[in-house]
Design a protein around this motif. Structure first.
Motif, PDB file in Angstrom:
ATOM      1  N   GLU A   5       0.861  -1.185   0.000  1.00 38.98           N
ATOM      2  CA  GLU A   5       0.000   0.000   0.000  1.00 38.98           C
ATOM      3  C   GLU A   5       0.898   1.237   0.000  1.00 38.98           C
ATOM      4  O   GLU A   5       2.016   1.196   0.520  1.00 38.98           O
ATOM      5  N   VAL A  82      -0.557 -12.115   0.956  1.00 40.59           N
ATOM      6  CA  VAL A  82      -2.014 -12.102   1.141  1.00 40.59           C
ATOM      7  C   VAL A  82      -2.525 -13.526   0.916  1.00 40.59           C
ATOM      8  O   VAL A  82      -2.570 -13.995  -0.224  1.00 40.59           O
ATOM      9  N   PHE A  83      -2.841 -14.210   1.994  1.00 38.34           N
ATOM     10  CA  PHE A  83      -3.300 -15.611   1.956  1.00 38.34           C
ATOM     11  C   PHE A  83      -2.269 -16.522   1.248  1.00 38.34           C
ATOM     12  O   PHE A  83      -2.639 -17.516   0.628  1.00 38.34           O
ATOM     13  N   GLY A  84      -1.026 -16.134   1.303  1.00 41.12           N
ATOM     14  CA  GLY A  84       0.016 -16.925   0.644  1.00 41.12           C
ATOM     15  C   GLY A  84       0.322 -16.426  -0.760  1.00 41.12           C
ATOM     16  O   GLY A  84       1.255 -16.889  -1.397  1.00 41.12           O
ATOM     17  N   GLY A  85      -0.476 -15.486  -1.256  1.00 44.49           N
ATOM     18  CA  GLY A  85      -0.265 -14.965  -2.611  1.00 44.49           C
ATOM     19  C   GLY A  85       0.222 -13.532  -2.590  1.00 44.49           C
ATOM     20  O   GLY A  85       0.676 -13.024  -1.557  1.00 44.49           O
ATOM     21  N   TYR A  86       0.129 -12.890  -3.746  1.00 47.63           N
ATOM     22  CA  TYR A  86       0.584 -11.506  -3.897  1.00 47.63           C
ATOM     23  C   TYR A  86      -0.545 -10.538  -3.531  1.00 47.63           C
ATOM     24  O   TYR A  86      -1.714 -10.908  -3.501  1.00 47.63           O
ATOM     25  N   SER A  87      -0.144  -9.292  -3.327  1.00 48.98           N
ATOM     26  CA  SER A  87      -1.137  -8.255  -3.052  1.00 48.98           C
ATOM     27  C   SER A  87      -1.930  -7.945  -4.327  1.00 48.98           C
ATOM     28  O   SER A  87      -1.511  -8.264  -5.445  1.00 48.98           O
ATOM     29  N   ILE A 130       5.227 -10.780   5.793  1.00 49.92           N
ATOM     30  CA  ILE A 130       4.101 -11.385   6.508  1.00 49.92           C
ATOM     31  C   ILE A 130       4.044 -10.824   7.934  1.00 49.92           C
ATOM     32  O   ILE A 130       5.082 -10.529   8.527  1.00 49.92           O
ATOM     33  N   TYR A 132       2.925 -12.238  10.762  1.00 48.35           N
ATOM     34  CA  TYR A 132       3.443 -13.209  11.742  1.00 48.35           C
ATOM     35  C   TYR A 132       3.610 -14.546  11.031  1.00 48.35           C
ATOM     36  O   TYR A 132       2.986 -14.781   9.994  1.00 48.35           O
ATOM     37  N   SER A 134       3.347 -17.947   9.408  1.00 54.42           N
ATOM     38  CA  SER A 134       2.254 -18.843   9.041  1.00 54.42           C
ATOM     39  C   SER A 134       2.840 -19.821   8.044  1.00 54.42           C
ATOM     40  O   SER A 134       3.051 -19.478   6.878  1.00 54.42           O
ATOM     41  N   PRO A 136       1.715 -22.459   6.407  1.00 57.19           N
ATOM     42  CA  PRO A 136       1.014 -22.718   5.137  1.00 57.19           C
ATOM     43  C   PRO A 136       1.104 -21.540   4.160  1.00 57.19           C
ATOM     44  O   PRO A 136       1.306 -21.739   2.961  1.00 57.19           O
ATOM     45  N   GLU A 137       0.994 -20.316   4.667  1.00 53.19           N
ATOM     46  CA  GLU A 137       1.037 -19.154   3.771  1.00 53.19           C
ATOM     47  C   GLU A 137       2.438 -18.940   3.209  1.00 53.19           C
ATOM     48  O   GLU A 137       2.602 -18.585   2.041  1.00 53.19           O
ATOM     49  N   THR A 140       2.949 -21.539   0.508  1.00 51.80           N
ATOM     50  CA  THR A 140       2.199 -21.164  -0.702  1.00 51.80           C
ATOM     51  C   THR A 140       2.945 -20.078  -1.468  1.00 51.80           C
ATOM     52  O   THR A 140       3.065 -20.135  -2.695  1.00 51.80           O
ATOM     53  N   GLU A 143       5.915 -21.448  -3.299  1.00 52.37           N
ATOM     54  CA  GLU A 143       5.452 -22.252  -4.454  1.00 52.37           C
ATOM     55  C   GLU A 143       4.981 -21.340  -5.586  1.00 52.37           C
ATOM     56  O   GLU A 143       5.239 -21.603  -6.759  1.00 52.37           O
TER      57      GLU A 143
ATOM     58  N   ILE B  82      -8.596 -11.371  -5.349  1.00 52.72           N
ATOM     59  CA  ILE B  82      -7.755 -11.237  -4.151  1.00 52.72           C
ATOM     60  C   ILE B  82      -8.304 -10.104  -3.287  1.00 52.72           C
ATOM     61  O   ILE B  82      -8.434 -10.228  -2.065  1.00 52.72           O
ATOM     62  N   THR B 117      -1.520 -23.838  -6.639  1.00 52.73           N
ATOM     63  CA  THR B 117      -1.205 -22.674  -5.793  1.00 52.73           C
ATOM     64  C   THR B 117      -2.470 -21.842  -5.532  1.00 52.73           C
ATOM     65  O   THR B 117      -2.636 -21.291  -4.445  1.00 52.73           O
ATOM     66  N   SER B 120      -4.369 -23.498  -2.838  1.00 52.86           N
ATOM     67  CA  SER B 120      -3.717 -23.235  -1.537  1.00 52.86           C
ATOM     68  C   SER B 120      -4.072 -21.841  -1.013  1.00 52.86           C
ATOM     69  O   SER B 120      -4.312 -21.658   0.184  1.00 52.86           O
ATOM     70  N   ILE B 121      -4.066 -20.862  -1.905  1.00 60.75           N
ATOM     71  CA  ILE B 121      -4.407 -19.486  -1.500  1.00 60.75           C
ATOM     72  C   ILE B 121      -5.833 -19.455  -0.951  1.00 60.75           C
ATOM     73  O   ILE B 121      -6.102 -18.835   0.084  1.00 60.75           O
ATOM     74  N   ASN B 124      -5.906 -20.989   2.503  1.00 64.22           N
ATOM     75  CA  ASN B 124      -5.367 -20.051   3.500  1.00 64.22           C
ATOM     76  C   ASN B 124      -6.392 -18.956   3.817  1.00 64.22           C
ATOM     77  O   ASN B 124      -6.528 -18.526   4.962  1.00 64.22           O
ATOM     78  N   PHE B 125      -7.100 -18.512   2.781  1.00 61.09           N
ATOM     79  CA  PHE B 125      -8.153 -17.508   2.983  1.00 61.09           C
ATOM     80  C   PHE B 125      -9.230 -18.057   3.913  1.00 61.09           C
ATOM     81  O   PHE B 125      -9.658 -17.380   4.864  1.00 61.09           O
TER      82      PHE B 125
END
Lengths: 186, 224
Positions: A5, A82-87, A130, A132, A134, A136-137, A140, A143, B82, B117, B120-121, B124-125
């Motif tokens: 942001e 963001v949930f393991g992905g990009y913003s 991140i 904190y 995580s 799994p995130e 992801t 990956e 997202i 992937t 997985s996202i 996680n959500f």
């Protein structure tokens, strides 16, 4: 490519640190603050493949970003995880980048991908921030960077996850490591 | 115990002219046949409209099952989805109600693991948004649907149809998608070599129709 942001001070600091570290190795750096840019979302129309090959039909700053991406030797995706992905900001730019590959399907290591449009592609480093730990995130995220590297024909790739509360010292060490892994700093 | 309400969020920029809509709306139809009241909303119409986001969050509050159907974009969800998931996750911070979530993701590649992937996202959500993971449906070779209603696609989608019918029965009961349903959805629609040949021929045909067959390999951003 900073996907944070506009008011995310930490990501701006990290972008500056990376710029300085690479500058010391005689790299020319371009920092894109994606959160400050008006980038339209990809419409999934494929016209960048079958109507104006190589150029997205939406005429906005993304065309210039896409040009910069393919002209680079290294792309750094800097993003809050963001949930393991990009913003959202980074993902908009990444989605619009498909004009840089070819529509035709090719086999890469037995797996189907879109072929190359250009002879050379940049290496990719993904740096995820991140709040904190995580597991799994973080998994992801790593990956996702690896899969992106494969789909975008990156010759080398690396990734790092930085916890927002890390001290500046440990943060910097974690930032240099992925740059070493793609061979751009000693 | 049958659930009362399900919400479909169509996460394709193409809205109801998309494979995501074909897949999601078919599942909704089957849920209706199982006695579930369904609502469908287009993500593309929400962002930038506070009113529509409020409407969507109101639906989220009263539904018992959220289905997000989307196309794979560069190993992940389209950017707008997202954003949507972030809005939902923030809204549900601290929620303790029992609500299920499933993604339906489709990609153009024949191998379904390209979707890994993105799934997985979504998982996680679900964890962050305090939603119960009820499984994920993952489809490769989405071209076979060609954005048509599944009932009009003929034999090529028989496994997809079977998978969705099976999924609907379990989801209507508030249960997760059976393994067999996930596996059927993941079955290849055609052998790889056919896929490459037909796919590449299709791209060529499209380019020809646009008069750019000879420019398919253009490199507008090359340094040379």
């Amino acid at each position: 490519m900073n996907g944070g942001e506009p008011d995310d001070v930490l990501l701006k600091e990290i972008a500056e640190f990376l710029s300085k570290a690479l500058g010391e190795e005689d790299w020319e750096i371009d920092i894109l603050e994606l959160g400050d840019m008006e980038i339209a979302g990809c419409m999934g129309c494929f016209r960048c493949w079958i109507e104006t090959p190589g150029i997205c039909v939406t005429d906005d700053i993304s065309r210039e970003i896409t040009r910069k991406m393919i002209s680079s030797d290294l792309l750094i995706y800097l993003t809050p995880i963001v949930f393991g992905g990009y913003s959202y900001h980074l993902k908009k730019a990444v989605d619009r980048m498909i004009s840089n590959v070819h529509p035709f399907f090719v086999k890469v290591n037995g797996e189907i991908h879109h072929g190359k449009r250009y002879d050379r592609y940049p290496s990719l480093t993904g740096i995820g921030i991140i709040d904190y730990h995580s597991e799994p995130e973080e998994r992801t995220f790593r990956e996702l960077v690896a899969r992106n590297a494969m789909n975008m024909h990156a010759p080398r790739f690396s990734s790092a996850v930085i916890v927002r509360t890390n001290t500046a010292e440990s943060r910097q060490e974690n930032l240099v490591k992925p740059l070493r892994n793609v061979g751009v700093v000693e | 115990m049958t659930i009362k309400k399900a919400l479909l969020l169509v996460g394709s920029p193409k809205g109801n002219g998309s494979n995501s809509y074909s897949l999601g709306s078919f599942l909704m139809k089957k849920l209706s046949e199982n006695g579930v009241e369904t609502t469908t909303m287009m993500v593309k119409d929400m962002l930038g409209s506070e009113g529509r986001i409020k409407d969507m969050l109101r639906e989220i509050d009263i539904t018992e099952l959220i289905v997000l159907a989307f196309p794979l974009y560069v190993d992940s969800l389209p950017a707008m989805d997202i954003k949507l998931l972030q809005i939902i996750s923030e809204h549900r911070s601290g929620s303790t109600d029992k609500k299920g979530f499933i993604p339906i993701v489709n990609c153009g590649f024949p191998e379904v693991h390209h979707n890994g992937t993105a799934i997985s996202i979504c998982r996680n959500f679900a964890s962050r948004a305090n939603l119960e993971w009820r499984g994920g449906l993952s489809l490769g070779g989405g071209m076979a649907i060609a954005s048509r209603p599944l009932e009009e696609t003929g034999g090529v989608t028989r496994n997809i149809i079977k998978s969705l019918k099976m999924a609907a029965q379990s989801l209507a009961m508030g249960e997760p998608i059976p393994k067999e349903s996930e596996e059927r959805m993941a079955l290849p629609v055609a052998p790889k070599w056919i896929f490459i040949r037909v796919g590449n021929r299709w791209w060529k045909k499209q380019a020809k129709e646009n008069g750019v067959e000879n420019e398919l390999n253009a490199r507008p951003y090359a340094d040379d």
